[in-house]
Design a protein around this motif. Structure first.
Motif, PDB file in Angstrom:
ATOM      1  N   VAL A 265      24.154  -0.600 -38.654  1.00  0.00           N
ATOM      2  CA  VAL A 265      24.121   0.841 -38.386  1.00  0.00           C
ATOM      3  C   VAL A 265      23.755   1.579 -39.666  1.00  0.00           C
ATOM      4  O   VAL A 265      23.953   1.085 -40.781  1.00  0.00           O
ATOM      5  N   LEU A 266      23.219   2.785 -39.484  1.00  0.00           N
ATOM      6  CA  LEU A 266      22.781   3.636 -40.593  1.00  0.00           C
ATOM      7  C   LEU A 266      23.418   5.007 -40.433  1.00  0.00           C
ATOM      8  O   LEU A 266      23.446   5.549 -39.317  1.00  0.00           O
ATOM      9  N   VAL A 267      23.911   5.575 -41.522  1.00  0.00           N
ATOM     10  CA  VAL A 267      24.521   6.901 -41.415  1.00  0.00           C
ATOM     11  C   VAL A 267      23.483   7.946 -41.002  1.00  0.00           C
ATOM     12  O   VAL A 267      22.359   7.929 -41.488  1.00  0.00           O
ATOM     13  N   GLU A 268      23.872   8.816 -40.077  1.00  0.00           N
ATOM     14  CA  GLU A 268      23.035   9.964 -39.711  1.00  0.00           C
ATOM     15  C   GLU A 268      23.511  11.192 -40.474  1.00  0.00           C
ATOM     16  O   GLU A 268      22.720  12.014 -40.912  1.00  0.00           O
ATOM     17  N   LYS A 269      24.803  11.287 -40.661  1.00  0.00           N
ATOM     18  CA  LYS A 269      25.397  12.394 -41.409  1.00  0.00           C
ATOM     19  C   LYS A 269      26.349  11.808 -42.446  1.00  0.00           C
ATOM     20  O   LYS A 269      27.245  11.048 -42.109  1.00  0.00           O
ATOM     21  N   ALA A 270      26.120  12.169 -43.694  1.00  0.00           N
ATOM     22  CA  ALA A 270      26.974  11.630 -44.751  1.00  0.00           C
ATOM     23  C   ALA A 270      26.779  12.442 -46.019  1.00  0.00           C
ATOM     24  O   ALA A 270      25.852  13.236 -46.137  1.00  0.00           O
ATOM     25  N   ASN A 271      27.663  12.213 -46.968  1.00  0.00           N
ATOM     26  CA  ASN A 271      27.494  12.736 -48.314  1.00  0.00           C
ATOM     27  C   ASN A 271      27.166  11.534 -49.200  1.00  0.00           C
ATOM     28  O   ASN A 271      28.073  10.849 -49.670  1.00  0.00           O
TER      29      ASN A 271
ATOM     30  N   HIS B 171      21.881  15.273 -43.314  1.00  0.00           N
ATOM     31  CA  HIS B 171      21.547  14.613 -42.066  1.00  0.00           C
ATOM     32  C   HIS B 171      20.188  13.946 -42.213  1.00  0.00           C
ATOM     33  O   HIS B 171      19.327  14.446 -42.922  1.00  0.00           O
ATOM     34  N   ILE B 172      20.008  12.811 -41.541  1.00  0.00           N
ATOM     35  CA  ILE B 172      18.657  12.303 -41.358  1.00  0.00           C
ATOM     36  C   ILE B 172      18.447  12.250 -39.847  1.00  0.00           C
ATOM     37  O   ILE B 172      18.956  11.382 -39.141  1.00  0.00           O
ATOM     38  N   LEU B 173      17.764  13.267 -39.364  1.00  0.00           N
ATOM     39  CA  LEU B 173      17.550  13.428 -37.934  1.00  0.00           C
ATOM     40  C   LEU B 173      16.507  12.441 -37.438  1.00  0.00           C
ATOM     41  O   LEU B 173      15.789  11.816 -38.223  1.00  0.00           O
ATOM     42  N   LYS B 174      16.407  12.311 -36.124  1.00  0.00           N
ATOM     43  CA  LYS B 174      15.440  11.383 -35.550  1.00  0.00           C
ATOM     44  C   LYS B 174      14.029  11.724 -36.004  1.00  0.00           C
ATOM     45  O   LYS B 174      13.231  10.834 -36.321  1.00  0.00           O
TER      46      LYS B 174
END
Length: 412
Positions: A252-258, A321-324
């Motif tokens: 899995v990859l973070v979509e929202k993180a610091n 965020h890294i959005l789609k």
């Protein structure tokens, strides 16, 4: 005509979200039109009216030339032409992200070099091969269905309602936060999960996962009454949970993180057991365990980290965020194009480092952490770089990225 980015998070006073100033000229765009992207190097809140007017005058009198950065004490200007804007129309973050043009040029140059060298060994992220995790955007639903494993870092359970206390052969025990209440749940009603990447400092979960509750359990009413769930809405296990379960995944990859937090060591995590996550993660589908290990190595490498930094949103400061729409502009490793002996080497290094405790991403870069270098070197070699090329590239990229990370920390 002008896109102006503040030194602070936003121009607006007390803003929780980032903003920019866009000054446009009402006319039909022509090929030789220039847009000046301006990064302020000083807080506008600390400027006098006279100083602000002086800066405006300097900007007006500047003589932009495409690609040539104009430096001053208070601001830098990067002039771009219409073609460059159109090329980056899917994500202007490639032009607007970060805090320093020269650092970004180093990162962009590295990115372009990797793309060229790797060729078919990298491919754009396929939107059909990714999926967001379970939606917990309904207020309070996470309280009811996630059991969070505690660590020495209390921030990991800061927002958790159910905290894992004991694991038995046929059941697990969770403590309801800030109470003496214990809830015992059968293993038939739970799935392995990862609720948050906070304080996960090993590349592989190796069984140290959280849990997701997929069906009604004894004690649910107690948890329900204490939760933040909107009591005006009926909670239905079939509608709210079972019908919305995403695919389990090994990577899995973070979509929202610091990514700059002292509690963030990775962007991606591997798990031998397929796990379920909330919607702040991206799930990579249709990958077996071996390919998932390779993908996790890649997603944590400097190659993906630079892409992430160039494209991530900056709306809320450090939390990004890294959005789609952003993710499909990044390239990931094309496992099918990697020779078997190279795959074996990546997996060998993964096995060697998967149980090593990594410091934060910031510390890894700043202190040139041994296993960070090993991970990056392994991936770059797999993409076709020689050791001498890697030894030349990595220090420059680390330095540029470190400067940008520290600048981003200052803003938040």
């Amino acid at each position: 005509k002008y896109i102006i980015k503040p030194y602070d998070l936003a121009w607006s006073e007390g803003a929780a979200f980032g903003d920019i100033i866009l000054i446009a000229e009402k006319k039909i765009a022509e090929d030789d039109d220039l847009t000046s992207i301006i990064f302020f190097k000083k807080s506008h809140r600390e400027m006098s009216s006279e100083e602000a007017l002086e800066i405006v005058d300097k900007i007006r009198k500047s003589k932009p030339i495409v690609g040539e950065i104009i430096h001053s004490e208070a601001f830098d200007i990067l002039p771009v032409d219409k073609k460059t804007l159109e090329k980056n129309k899917d994500s202007l973050m490639y032009l607007l992200g970060g805090r320093d043009f020269e650092n970004r040029e180093i990162l962009k140059s590295f990115n372009n070099t990797v793309y060229k060298k790797a060729d078919q060994k990298l491919l754009y992220t396929n939107p059909k091969e990714i999926q967001v995790g379970f939606g917990v955007d309904k207020e309070g639903i996470a309280d009811l269905i996630f059991i969070t494993r505690s660590t020495a870092d209390k921030s990991r359970t800061g927002r958790a309602m159910l905290i894992l206390e004991d694991e038995r052969k046929d059941e697990v025990v969770a403590k309801v936060k800030d109470t003496d209440i214990r809830i015992t749940i059968s293993r038939e009603k739970i799935l392995p999960a990862l609720r948050t990447i906070t304080s996960i400092n090993k590349l592989s979960l190796n069984g140290s996962h959280d849990y997701f509750i997929k069906d009604n359990y004894e004690g649910f009413k107690t948890v329900y009454n204490l939760s933040n769930w909107n009591k005006k809405r009926k909670f239905d296990w079939e509608h709210d949970v079972k019908s919305k379960l995403p695919e389990l995944s090994h990577v899995v990859l973070v979509e929202k993180a610091n990514p700059f937090s002292p509690n963030t060591s990775f962007l991606s995590i591997y798990s031998d057991k397929g796990i379920i996550t909330p919607h702040v993660f991206w799930i990579f589908k249709n990958l077996n365990k071996e390919d998932s290990k390779i993908m996790s190595m890649f997603l944590n490498s400097i190659v993906f980290l630079v892409q992430y930094f160039l494209l991530k949103s900056e709306t809320t400061g450090q939390t990004s965020h890294i959005l789609k729409e952003d993710l499909i502009l990044t390239k990931v490793i094309n496992v099918k194009e990697i020779p078997e002996n190279i795959k074996e080497e990546i997996i060998r290094v993964f096995t060697e480092i998967k149980d090593i405790e990594f410091p934060s991403i910031l510390e890894q870069i700043e202190n040139k952490f041994e296993y960070r270098i090993k991970l990056d070197t392994t991936i770059l070699q797999a993409l076709g770089f020689s050791k001498s090329e890697i030894n030349d590239l990595l220090p420059k990229v680390y330095e540029a990225l470190l400067k940008e990370i520290k600048a981003s920390k200052r803003v938040a």
